[in-house]
Design an enzyme around this catalytic site. Structure first.
Site, PDB file in Angstrom:
ATOM      1  N   ASP A  66      -2.383  -2.236  13.400  1.00  0.00           N
ATOM      2  CA  ASP A  66      -2.441  -1.364  12.230  1.00  0.00           C
ATOM      3  C   ASP A  66      -2.459   0.042  12.799  1.00  0.00           C
ATOM      4  O   ASP A  66      -3.481   0.486  13.338  1.00  0.00           O
ATOM      5  CB  ASP A  66      -3.715  -1.644  11.424  1.00  0.00           C
ATOM      6  CG  ASP A  66      -3.807  -0.785  10.165  1.00  0.00           C
ATOM      7  OD1 ASP A  66      -3.000   0.147  10.018  1.00  0.00           O
ATOM      8  OD2 ASP A  66      -4.707  -1.043   9.332  1.00  0.00           O
ATOM      9  N   ASP A 124       0.838  -1.203   0.000  1.00  0.00           N
ATOM     10  CA  ASP A 124       0.000   0.000   0.000  1.00  0.00           C
ATOM     11  C   ASP A 124       0.871   1.251   0.000  1.00  0.00           C
ATOM     12  O   ASP A 124       1.948   1.269   0.597  1.00  0.00           O
ATOM     13  CB  ASP A 124      -0.905   0.029   1.237  1.00  0.00           C
ATOM     14  CG  ASP A 124      -1.857  -1.155   1.286  1.00  0.00           C
ATOM     15  OD1 ASP A 124      -2.292  -1.595   0.206  1.00  0.00           O
ATOM     16  OD2 ASP A 124      -2.156  -1.642   2.397  1.00  0.00           O
ATOM     17  N   ASP A 162       0.926   7.759   8.267  1.00  0.00           N
ATOM     18  CA  ASP A 162       1.187   6.333   8.513  1.00  0.00           C
ATOM     19  C   ASP A 162       2.519   6.165   9.234  1.00  0.00           C
ATOM     20  O   ASP A 162       2.634   5.397  10.198  1.00  0.00           O
ATOM     21  CB  ASP A 162       1.244   5.553   7.186  1.00  0.00           C
ATOM     22  CG  ASP A 162      -0.126   5.223   6.630  1.00  0.00           C
ATOM     23  OD1 ASP A 162      -1.004   4.806   7.405  1.00  0.00           O
ATOM     24  OD2 ASP A 162      -0.316   5.383   5.411  1.00  0.00           O
ATOM     25  N   GLU A 183      -6.238  -6.840  11.702  1.00  0.00           N
ATOM     26  CA  GLU A 183      -7.544  -6.352  11.257  1.00  0.00           C
ATOM     27  C   GLU A 183      -8.624  -7.411  11.496  1.00  0.00           C
ATOM     28  O   GLU A 183      -9.613  -7.167  12.187  1.00  0.00           O
ATOM     29  CB  GLU A 183      -7.493  -5.946   9.770  1.00  0.00           C
ATOM     30  CG  GLU A 183      -6.665  -4.688   9.540  1.00  0.00           C
ATOM     31  CD  GLU A 183      -6.458  -4.350   8.071  1.00  0.00           C
ATOM     32  OE1 GLU A 183      -6.436  -3.149   7.731  1.00  0.00           O
ATOM     33  OE2 GLU A 183      -6.313  -5.294   7.247  1.00  0.00           O
ATOM     34  N   LEU A 216      -2.591   3.042  11.617  1.00  0.00           N
ATOM     35  CA  LEU A 216      -3.526   4.025  11.073  1.00  0.00           C
ATOM     36  C   LEU A 216      -4.379   3.372   9.984  1.00  0.00           C
ATOM     37  O   LEU A 216      -4.087   3.472   8.798  1.00  0.00           O
ATOM     38  CB  LEU A 216      -2.787   5.251  10.526  1.00  0.00           C
ATOM     39  CG  LEU A 216      -3.653   6.491  10.307  1.00  0.00           C
ATOM     40  CD1 LEU A 216      -4.299   6.951  11.617  1.00  0.00           C
ATOM     41  CD2 LEU A 216      -2.840   7.628   9.714  1.00  0.00           C
ATOM     42  N   ASP A 217      -5.435   2.717  10.419  1.00  0.00           N
ATOM     43  CA  ASP A 217      -6.357   2.075   9.486  1.00  0.00           C
ATOM     44  C   ASP A 217      -7.170   3.131   8.742  1.00  0.00           C
ATOM     45  O   ASP A 217      -7.626   4.106   9.328  1.00  0.00           O
ATOM     46  CB  ASP A 217      -7.307   1.156  10.266  1.00  0.00           C
ATOM     47  CG  ASP A 217      -8.378   0.556   9.384  1.00  0.00           C
ATOM     48  OD1 ASP A 217      -8.042  -0.308   8.558  1.00  0.00           O
ATOM     49  OD2 ASP A 217      -9.548   0.960   9.508  1.00  0.00           O
ATOM     50  N   GLU A 250       1.559  -3.189  10.418  1.00  0.00           N
ATOM     51  CA  GLU A 250       1.281  -3.185   8.987  1.00  0.00           C
ATOM     52  C   GLU A 250       2.391  -2.469   8.220  1.00  0.00           C
ATOM     53  O   GLU A 250       2.661  -2.795   7.063  1.00  0.00           O
ATOM     54  CB  GLU A 250      -0.051  -2.485   8.711  1.00  0.00           C
ATOM     55  CG  GLU A 250      -0.418  -2.495   7.237  1.00  0.00           C
ATOM     56  CD  GLU A 250      -1.604  -1.618   6.893  1.00  0.00           C
ATOM     57  OE1 GLU A 250      -2.202  -1.813   5.825  1.00  0.00           O
ATOM     58  OE2 GLU A 250      -1.907  -0.706   7.689  1.00  0.00           O
ATOM     59  N   GLU A 251       3.043  -1.511   8.866  1.00  0.00           N
ATOM     60  CA  GLU A 251       4.053  -0.698   8.188  1.00  0.00           C
ATOM     61  C   GLU A 251       5.452  -1.303   8.225  1.00  0.00           C
ATOM     62  O   GLU A 251       6.375  -0.730   7.646  1.00  0.00           O
ATOM     63  CB  GLU A 251       4.096   0.703   8.812  1.00  0.00           C
ATOM     64  CG  GLU A 251       2.746   1.408   8.893  1.00  0.00           C
ATOM     65  CD  GLU A 251       2.071   1.553   7.542  1.00  0.00           C
ATOM     66  OE1 GLU A 251       2.796   1.662   6.526  1.00  0.00           O
ATOM     67  OE2 GLU A 251       0.832   1.545   7.500  1.00  0.00           O
TER      68      GLU A 251
END
Length: 373
Positions: free
Chosen positions: A154, A103, A109, A314, A156-157, A132-133
């Site tokens: 996560d 992404d 983020d 998530e 910053l969803d 996630e990052e």
């Protein structure tokens, strides 16, 4: 400067409105009311249970878990502050990099990820972090600065929406490690079914900043009072038993590539008075579903055989919250069978799974269409 006295021409003694009214013949005396809601606001602040109190009471003497949850609430407060100042501090826009799942990464983020990683590390009770990052898990090797918990998050969803001021959030899940404490944690400590999560939650940054958490015994909602810097208890969340409002939430742009049962369900929704509501931020869509009822879907499709949403940070936390609130969380038809999201076994830290969750009324309808097929 000359002194003002009662005789000074510009001095006029103040007369209350009530006195003015009472001096008028035939007019009853009236009293100005208190500022609307002021007394109730003070009472709420003084009487409300704070998240800090809740954590201390609900962790039943587990000091390390209390420290972890306090670190979580601190991360959420700092993220909320950064998002609030994004426009004035030139924090909107892309950072010209991609994350571990491909992404595009926003500036916020990176900031949110730094906040979460630092807060978790400084809690002193984490041994492994998955973000996630971050392409790889972060393993804390210093014995003096680690503890028994593995945390996936996560940071910053829904960050693709942040530039247009749509609600975004943070999501997390917590495991207790199984490997020996005297050695560094391994990725196997977190690659476990969601049934083994000991805590999960999400924070939503919108008109208000809210934090929703569960330890596997109910779901609790807190709202941040910025003036005192505390999350205050709002309510225990439960999806309406009758299914609540008729709302379906999905990205219909992918309709052409879904399974026939999903297509049929969406068609049935349109023919039976359901309203379509889709924000594109999982936190926002699930939060609405928990409060109002209905269903949220992000199924597998021809392009994404496993769906798009990640399991550890998530799927699992939102499934745990949904089930604890009285709803259902299913994968639909996945890997040849219909199953619970919490029973999925991830193959790697950024693994994905299909998502069908919400009120039992609506999730069961989707699953029944698979069974008919």
């Amino acid at each position: 400067c000359s002194r003002l006295t009662a005789r000074s021409p510009i001095f006029r003694p103040r007369t209350s409105r009530a006195a003015q009214r009472s001096s008028m013949a035939g007019t009853a005396e009236m009293h100005a009311p208190d500022p609307v809601g002021f007394g109730k606001m003070l009472t709420n602040r003084m009487d409300a249970l704070t998240l800090t109190q809740f954590i201390v009471e609900d962790t039943t003497g587990d000091q390390q878990l209390a420290l972890l949850m306090n670190a979580v609430q601190h991360a959420c407060k700092v993220c909320a502050n950064a998002i609030k100042k994004a426009g004035t501090c030139d924090l909107y826009g892309l950072a010209d990099v991609q994350n571990a799942t491909g992404d595009d990464v926003k500036k916020l983020d990176i900031i949110a990820n730094t906040i979460w990683v630092d807060c978790m590390k400084q809690s002193g009770v984490c041994c492994l972090l998955v973000s996630e990052e971050e392409e790889k898990p972060i393993i804390i090797t210093d014995k003096a600065k680690r503890g028994p918990f593995c945390v996936a998050f996560d940071p910053l969803d829904g960050s693709s929406n942040v530039d247009c001021n749509v609600s975004v959030g943070s999501i997390f899940s917590v495991y207790r490690r199984k490997s020996p404490d005297d050695k560094a944690a391994t990725v196997e400590d977190i690659l476990r079914p969601g049934l083994e999560c000991i805590a999960a939650g999400y924070s939503m940054f919108g008109a208000a900043t809210e934090l929703v958490i569960t330890y596997g015994k109910g779901v609790y909602r807190f709202a941040l009072d910025n003036s005192i810097g505390e999350f205050l208890y709002v309510e225990q969340m439960k999806i309406p038993q009758d299914g609540g409002k008729k709302i379906y939430s999905c990205n219909e742009g992918n309709l052409h590539s879904w399974d026939e049962p999903i297509k049929q369900f969406v068609k049935d929704c349109k023919n039976n008075g359901f309203a379509a509501r889709y924000v594109g931020s999982m936190v926002s869509d699930i939060h609405r579903t928990l409060l109002y009822g209905g269903i949220f879907l992000y199924p597998a499709d021809k392009k994404s055989k496993k769906g798009k949403l990640r399991v550890l940070y998530e799927g699992y936390p939102m499934a745990m919250i949904t089930e604890q609130a009285g709803g259902m969380a299913s994968t639909g038809m996945y890997m040849g069978k219909i199953g619970r999201i919490l029973e999925v076994k991830p193959e790697h830290i950024h693994d994905r799974c299909p998502i069908i969750m919400g009120a039992e009324r609506d999730v069961k309808k989707v699953l029944s269409l698979y069974e008919v097929k």
